[in-house]
Design a protein around this motif. Structure first.
Motif, PDB file in Angstrom:
ATOM      1  N   GLU A 152       0.815  -1.218   0.000  1.00  0.00           N
ATOM      2  CA  GLU A 152       0.000   0.000   0.000  1.00  0.00           C
ATOM      3  C   GLU A 152       0.849   1.268   0.000  1.00  0.00           C
ATOM      4  O   GLU A 152       0.384   2.334  -0.427  1.00  0.00           O
ATOM      5  CB  GLU A 152      -0.936  -0.002   1.216  1.00  0.00           C
ATOM      6  N   GLN A 153       2.089   1.171   0.475  1.00  0.00           N
ATOM      7  CA  GLN A 153       2.950   2.341   0.551  1.00  0.00           C
ATOM      8  C   GLN A 153       3.753   2.596  -0.719  1.00  0.00           C
ATOM      9  O   GLN A 153       4.488   3.584  -0.802  1.00  0.00           O
ATOM     10  CB  GLN A 153       3.909   2.204   1.737  1.00  0.00           C
ATOM     11  N   VAL A 154       3.637   1.715  -1.708  1.00  0.00           N
ATOM     12  CA  VAL A 154       4.340   1.939  -2.970  1.00  0.00           C
ATOM     13  C   VAL A 154       3.761   3.173  -3.659  1.00  0.00           C
ATOM     14  O   VAL A 154       2.540   3.342  -3.734  1.00  0.00           O
ATOM     15  CB  VAL A 154       4.209   0.699  -3.879  1.00  0.00           C
ATOM     16  N   ASP A 155       4.623   4.026  -4.139  1.00  0.00           N
ATOM     17  CA  ASP A 155       4.199   5.266  -4.793  1.00  0.00           C
ATOM     18  C   ASP A 155       3.332   4.949  -6.009  1.00  0.00           C
ATOM     19  O   ASP A 155       3.776   4.252  -6.935  1.00  0.00           O
ATOM     20  CB  ASP A 155       5.444   6.054  -5.238  1.00  0.00           C
ATOM     21  N   PRO A 156       2.084   5.427  -6.046  1.00  0.00           N
ATOM     22  CA  PRO A 156       1.216   5.142  -7.197  1.00  0.00           C
ATOM     23  C   PRO A 156       1.797   5.614  -8.527  1.00  0.00           C
ATOM     24  O   PRO A 156       1.489   5.053  -9.578  1.00  0.00           O
ATOM     25  CB  PRO A 156      -0.073   5.913  -6.859  1.00  0.00           C
ATOM     26  N   ARG A 157       2.650   6.640  -8.479  1.00  0.00           N
ATOM     27  CA  ARG A 157       3.238   7.127  -9.721  1.00  0.00           C
ATOM     28  C   ARG A 157       4.166   6.093 -10.346  1.00  0.00           C
ATOM     29  O   ARG A 157       4.285   6.006 -11.567  1.00  0.00           O
ATOM     30  CB  ARG A 157       4.001   8.431  -9.462  1.00  0.00           C
ATOM     31  N   LEU A 158       4.822   5.285  -9.506  1.00  0.00           N
ATOM     32  CA  LEU A 158       5.677   4.225 -10.035  1.00  0.00           C
ATOM     33  C   LEU A 158       4.841   3.135 -10.699  1.00  0.00           C
ATOM     34  O   LEU A 158       5.231   2.581 -11.733  1.00  0.00           O
ATOM     35  CB  LEU A 158       6.519   3.627  -8.913  1.00  0.00           C
ATOM     36  N   GLU A 177       6.039  -3.350  -7.534  1.00  0.00           N
ATOM     37  CA  GLU A 177       5.428  -3.304  -6.204  1.00  0.00           C
ATOM     38  C   GLU A 177       6.173  -4.160  -5.179  1.00  0.00           C
ATOM     39  O   GLU A 177       6.530  -3.677  -4.093  1.00  0.00           O
ATOM     40  CB  GLU A 177       3.962  -3.741  -6.299  1.00  0.00           C
ATOM     41  N   MET A 180       9.666  -2.875  -4.226  1.00  0.00           N
ATOM     42  CA  MET A 180       9.587  -1.669  -3.418  1.00  0.00           C
ATOM     43  C   MET A 180       9.091  -1.983  -2.002  1.00  0.00           C
ATOM     44  O   MET A 180       9.471  -1.320  -1.032  1.00  0.00           O
ATOM     45  CB  MET A 180       8.650  -0.654  -4.068  1.00  0.00           C
TER      46      MET A 180
END
Length: 258
Positions: A152-158, A177, A180
């Motif tokens: 859930e903490q993975v940057d959505p932009r990535l 995901e 990271m």
């Protein structure tokens, strides 16, 4: 190769960090020294009949191996369930099921460990695999929760960038995901391992073996040396496994994230 270029290469080549290596290796050596000193002490001091039966070297080694097996099988079971389940619960299609699954996972850890072991022994039977099931239920939450939090903490932009270059959903999961989220997931696995080492001591209550046998024998027969030996060996085993978990966090996580 010119003298100047050779000198420049030598200057830029990193020398091994001996101090750092010793910093990594010294803790487990100290832990092992404590365990060896404890076992050696039990072999040289005068013992009565009960102490001799519980503290002979063969008995200690057998109980230690049983303890390691309990931790190994329960942790493998946790990994086999918690990692894929954690991934599934972070997918949009199963978000609504997350609260119900987390209630069950929290229930396993909220139940006292002794109560969990005894309850499963009453429902099924005493023995090794019942203790493994109890350890699994008790230690599932850290790995499951950390898997979900890490993803859930993975940057959505990535994630959007991966999809933008044509990666499939599986490709984004395994190449973006999970790498990271690896440090957080490994932290949960490390917590599960340490929990299992400590909790496996109660497996002796249902005849599953392990170092808990020394503790229960020491308490029931009022032999402090047997009790202390069991406690020390479990503590050393927990410290060693925590050290191994720390190494895994350092070297298995992608570079720059650990």
């Amino acid at each position: 190769m010119t003298v100047e270029s050779a000198a420049a290469k030598e200057a830029t080549t990193p020398e091994p960090d001996i101090g750092r290596s010793w910093h990594v290796v010294l803790p487990p050596l100290c832990y092992l020294a404590v365990a060896v000193a404890m076992v050696v002490y039990t072999q040289v001091v005068p013992l009565d009949g009960i102490e001799s039966g519980s503290l002979n070297l063969t008995f200690i080694l057998r109980r230690t191996w049983e303890h390691i097996q309990l931790v190994f099988y329960s942790t493998v079971l946790v990994l086999a369930v918690a990692l894929p389940l954690g991934v599934l619960l972070t997918r949009r299609a199963l978000l609504k099921a997350t609260p119900f699954v987390m209630v069950l996972a929290n229930l396993g850890q909220a139940t006292p460990s002794v109560g969990m072991v005894v309850l499963l022994a009453v429902l099924f039977q005493i023995g090794f695999w019942t203790a493994v099931a109890a350890l699994f239920a008790y230690s599932l939450l850290p790995t499951l929760r950390n898997t979900m939090v890490g993803l859930e903490q993975v940057d959505p932009r990535l994630i959007d960038a991966g999809r933008g270059i044509g990666m499939s959903a599986a490709g984004v999961l395994f190449k973006v995901e999970l790498p990271m989220a690896a440090p957080v997931i490994l932290s949960g696995v490390r917590t599960t391992l340490v929990l299992n080492v400590g909790t496996a001591g109660i497996a002796a209550f249902i005849g599953a073996g392990g170092l808990g046998d020394l503790i229960t024998t020491g308490v029931s027969t009022q032999r402090n040396l047997v009790l202390i030996t069991g406690c020390v060996l479990i503590a050393v085993l927990a410290l060693l496994i925590d050290w191994l978990g720390g190494l895994a966090q350092r070297y298995l996580a992608p570079k720059g994230l650990s």
